[in-house]
Write a protein that holds these residues in place. Structure first.
Motif, PDB file in Angstrom:
ATOM      1  N   THR A 166      51.552  43.591  39.416  1.00 45.20           N
ATOM      2  CA  THR A 166      51.163  44.800  38.782  1.00 45.20           C
ATOM      3  C   THR A 166      49.750  44.903  38.871  1.00 45.20           C
ATOM      4  N   LEU A 167      49.147  45.922  39.211  1.00 43.78           N
ATOM      5  CA  LEU A 167      47.749  46.322  39.118  1.00 43.78           C
ATOM      6  C   LEU A 167      47.597  47.091  38.126  1.00 43.78           C
ATOM      7  N   PRO A 168      46.345  47.049  37.499  1.00 46.05           N
ATOM      8  CA  PRO A 168      45.989  47.793  36.060  1.00 46.05           C
ATOM      9  C   PRO A 168      45.656  48.909  36.640  1.00 46.05           C
ATOM     10  N   GLY A 169      45.715  49.963  35.625  1.00 48.43           N
ATOM     11  CA  GLY A 169      45.287  51.255  35.776  1.00 48.43           C
ATOM     12  C   GLY A 169      43.673  51.433  35.612  1.00 48.43           C
ATOM     13  N   TYR A 170      43.110  52.301  36.250  1.00 47.75           N
ATOM     14  CA  TYR A 170      41.560  52.359  36.236  1.00 47.75           C
ATOM     15  C   TYR A 170      41.362  52.782  34.673  1.00 47.75           C
ATOM     16  N   SER A 171      40.336  52.337  34.220  1.00 47.51           N
ATOM     17  CA  SER A 171      39.953  52.526  32.613  1.00 47.51           C
ATOM     18  C   SER A 171      38.896  53.237  32.615  1.00 47.51           C
ATOM     19  N   GLY A 172      37.984  53.110  33.443  1.00 51.19           N
ATOM     20  CA  GLY A 172      36.524  53.795  33.494  1.00 51.19           C
ATOM     21  C   GLY A 172      36.677  55.378  33.384  1.00 51.19           C
ATOM     22  N   THR A 173      35.409  55.975  33.375  1.00 55.33           N
ATOM     23  CA  THR A 173      35.541  57.277  33.150  1.00 55.33           C
ATOM     24  C   THR A 173      35.572  57.967  34.487  1.00 55.33           C
ATOM     25  N   VAL A 174      36.230  59.242  34.376  1.00 58.37           N
ATOM     26  CA  VAL A 174      36.800  59.724  35.864  1.00 58.37           C
ATOM     27  C   VAL A 174      35.942  61.128  35.851  1.00 58.37           C
ATOM     28  N   ASP A 175      34.836  61.289  35.232  1.00 60.68           N
ATOM     29  CA  ASP A 175      33.764  62.334  35.367  1.00 60.68           C
ATOM     30  C   ASP A 175      33.308  62.258  36.485  1.00 60.68           C
ATOM     31  N   LEU A 176      33.119  63.138  37.552  1.00 60.75           N
ATOM     32  CA  LEU A 176      32.053  63.034  38.543  1.00 60.75           C
ATOM     33  C   LEU A 176      30.374  62.970  38.284  1.00 60.75           C
ATOM     34  N   GLN A 177      29.825  62.030  38.795  1.00 64.24           N
ATOM     35  CA  GLN A 177      28.237  61.964  38.606  1.00 64.24           C
ATOM     36  C   GLN A 177      27.468  62.762  39.833  1.00 64.24           C
ATOM     37  N   GLY A 230      29.775  49.298  37.440  1.00 65.63           N
ATOM     38  CA  GLY A 230      28.980  48.960  36.278  1.00 65.63           C
ATOM     39  C   GLY A 230      28.950  47.534  36.016  1.00 65.63           C
ATOM     40  N   ARG A 231      29.679  46.776  36.472  1.00 65.71           N
ATOM     41  CA  ARG A 231      30.080  45.449  36.479  1.00 65.71           C
ATOM     42  C   ARG A 231      29.756  44.404  37.614  1.00 65.71           C
ATOM     43  N   VAL A 232      29.230  43.222  37.253  1.00 66.35           N
ATOM     44  CA  VAL A 232      28.455  42.399  38.284  1.00 66.35           C
ATOM     45  C   VAL A 232      29.673  41.353  38.604  1.00 66.35           C
ATOM     46  N   TYR A 233      29.673  40.940  39.796  1.00 64.66           N
ATOM     47  CA  TYR A 233      30.382  39.856  40.032  1.00 64.66           C
ATOM     48  C   TYR A 233      29.978  38.879  41.191  1.00 64.66           C
ATOM     49  N   SER A 234      30.140  37.691  41.220  1.00 63.39           N
ATOM     50  CA  SER A 234      29.654  36.693  42.121  1.00 63.39           C
ATOM     51  C   SER A 234      30.873  36.287  43.117  1.00 63.39           C
ATOM     52  N   PRO A 235      30.561  35.807  44.507  1.00 59.44           N
ATOM     53  CA  PRO A 235      31.555  35.259  45.151  1.00 59.44           C
ATOM     54  C   PRO A 235      32.339  33.963  44.525  1.00 59.44           C
ATOM     55  N   PRO A 236      33.634  33.759  44.903  1.00 57.35           N
ATOM     56  CA  PRO A 236      34.556  34.277  45.821  1.00 57.35           C
ATOM     57  C   PRO A 236      35.025  35.819  45.269  1.00 57.35           C
ATOM     58  N   TYR A 237      35.212  36.414  46.326  1.00 59.47           N
ATOM     59  CA  TYR A 237      35.692  38.007  45.915  1.00 59.47           C
ATOM     60  C   TYR A 237      37.040  37.980  46.493  1.00 59.47           C
ATOM     61  N   LYS A 238      37.913  38.428  45.438  1.00 60.01           N
ATOM     62  CA  LYS A 238      39.452  38.553  45.540  1.00 60.01           C
ATOM     63  C   LYS A 238      39.731  40.137  45.682  1.00 60.01           C
ATOM     64  N   ILE A 239      40.366  40.637  46.781  1.00 61.45           N
ATOM     65  CA  ILE A 239      41.031  41.888  46.779  1.00 61.45           C
ATOM     66  C   ILE A 239      42.468  41.947  46.872  1.00 61.45           C
ATOM     67  N   THR A 240      43.014  42.629  46.127  1.00 63.47           N
ATOM     68  CA  THR A 240      44.589  42.633  45.946  1.00 63.47           C
ATOM     69  C   THR A 240      45.191  43.871  46.202  1.00 63.47           C
ATOM     70  N   ALA A 241      45.951  44.158  46.953  1.00 61.27           N
ATOM     71  CA  ALA A 241      46.406  45.511  47.416  1.00 61.27           C
ATOM     72  C   ALA A 241      48.067  45.399  47.376  1.00 61.27           C
ATOM     73  N   VAL A 242      48.588  46.660  46.881  1.00 61.65           N
ATOM     74  CA  VAL A 242      50.108  46.897  46.708  1.00 61.65           C
ATOM     75  C   VAL A 242      50.507  47.715  48.027  1.00 61.65           C
ATOM     76  N   GLY A 243      51.398  47.289  48.525  1.00 60.88           N
ATOM     77  CA  GLY A 243      51.798  48.309  49.890  1.00 60.88           C
ATOM     78  C   GLY A 243      53.022  47.558  50.555  1.00 60.88           C
ATOM     79  N   LYS A 291      49.250  51.480  48.343  1.00 59.41           N
ATOM     80  CA  LYS A 291      49.324  52.394  47.462  1.00 59.41           C
ATOM     81  C   LYS A 291      48.254  52.179  46.099  1.00 59.41           C
ATOM     82  N   GLY A 292      47.723  51.066  46.224  1.00 65.60           N
ATOM     83  CA  GLY A 292      46.776  50.667  45.272  1.00 65.60           C
ATOM     84  C   GLY A 292      45.813  49.406  45.522  1.00 65.60           C
ATOM     85  N   ILE A 293      44.587  49.314  45.220  1.00 66.03           N
ATOM     86  CA  ILE A 293      44.041  48.090  45.600  1.00 66.03           C
ATOM     87  C   ILE A 293      42.982  47.708  44.177  1.00 66.03           C
TER      88      ILE A 293
END
Length: 258
Positions: free
Chosen positions: A241-252, A190-203, A164-166
């Motif tokens: 609880t996953l956060p809501g997306y907080s960035g822009t939703v305008d299509l580029q 727009g943000r940079v991350y280094s490993p380890p990479y963590k992916i969390t999914a609700v479902g 339902k969300g990732i």
């Protein structure tokens, strides 16, 4: 004294302006070399162009922009909460319309999401890793790092399982999110991350783990886990609880040049 190939025959006048291809070619080579040296000096501005100083400055700039983007996203999320709170006071909509809007917001990933979750963590192998199983070659540097397709394989498998969300690292994914890697770093929204990479999914945890196990791309990744020591960890997190997306939703998108 005998006549050389370049000397005029006895009794004849010396030739003026005689074309000599070898000398012209030599002069051209020296002129080209001088131009290259001047261009290199002008580009380097007197610095050693073989050092990594410029690359370090670029890396610092990327991380600084990443930090600024994170702060802007947080500020945008706070302002969005304020706007939504003001709109809820008296927007003139019916309960049915409010319910429809809430469903759309949840579907778009802009609202928080709570539910049973699993997390997948991927990490680079140790830099001194060697082949752990017989019949496999010693690793190339490329074998020991997480690649973009590895992260994409996990995200795709989780979506296919009905997640339902990732969330990748600390950011919620939406339909326009792109998981991209540059070198051994992840660039996400727009943000940079280094490993380890963590992916969390609700479902459904069971369905999500089954989808991970069935993925051909992940099966290939697991070979490198077992042979060279790439990191792989799957955990059940309970209610998250996953956060809501907080960035822009305008299509580029690209526009034609007028």
């Amino acid at each position: 004294m005998s006549n050389s190939a370049d000397s005029p025959p006895t009794g004849s006048s010396p030739a003026r302006g005689r074309f000599r291809p070898v000398r012209v070619l030599t002069a051209a080579v020296f002129a080209l070399a001088g131009l290259i040296f001047f261009t290199s000096f002008n580009t380097a501005k007197g610095t050693n162009i073989r050092t990594d100083a410029s690359l370090l400055k670029l890396s610092d700039l990327i991380h600084e922009r990443s930090r600024e983007n994170g702060e802007l996203n947080d500020a945008n999320a706070s302002l969005r909460d304020d706007v939504e709170a003001l709109a809820e006071r008296d927007d003139g909509s019916t309960e049915a319309e409010d319910a429809k809007l809430t469903a759309l917001e949840h579907g778009a990933g802009t609202q928080k999401l709570t539910g049973e979750a699993i997390s997948v963590t991927l990490n680079d192998a140790p830099p001194d890793a060697t082949a752990k199983l017989p019949g496999y070659p010693e690793p190339q540097p490329d074998y020991l790092v997480i690649h973009q397709q590895d992260l994409q394989a996990v995200v795709n498998a989780l979506w296919q399982s009905g997640a339902k969300g990732i969330k990748v690292m600390d950011q919620r994914l939406i339909s326009t999110s792109a998981v991209r890697c540059v070198g051994n770093t992840l660039i996400l929204q727009g943000r940079v991350y280094s490993p380890p990479y963590k992916i969390t999914a609700v479902g459904d945890p069971e369905k999500m783990q089954q989808a991970l196990a069935a993925s051909k791309a992940i099966q290939n990744y697991m070979v490198y886990v077992n042979v060279y020591g790439l990191g792989w960890k799957v955990t059940e997190d309970g209610t998250v609880t996953l956060p809501g997306y907080s960035g822009t939703v305008d299509l580029q998108y690209a526009k034609p040049v007028e």
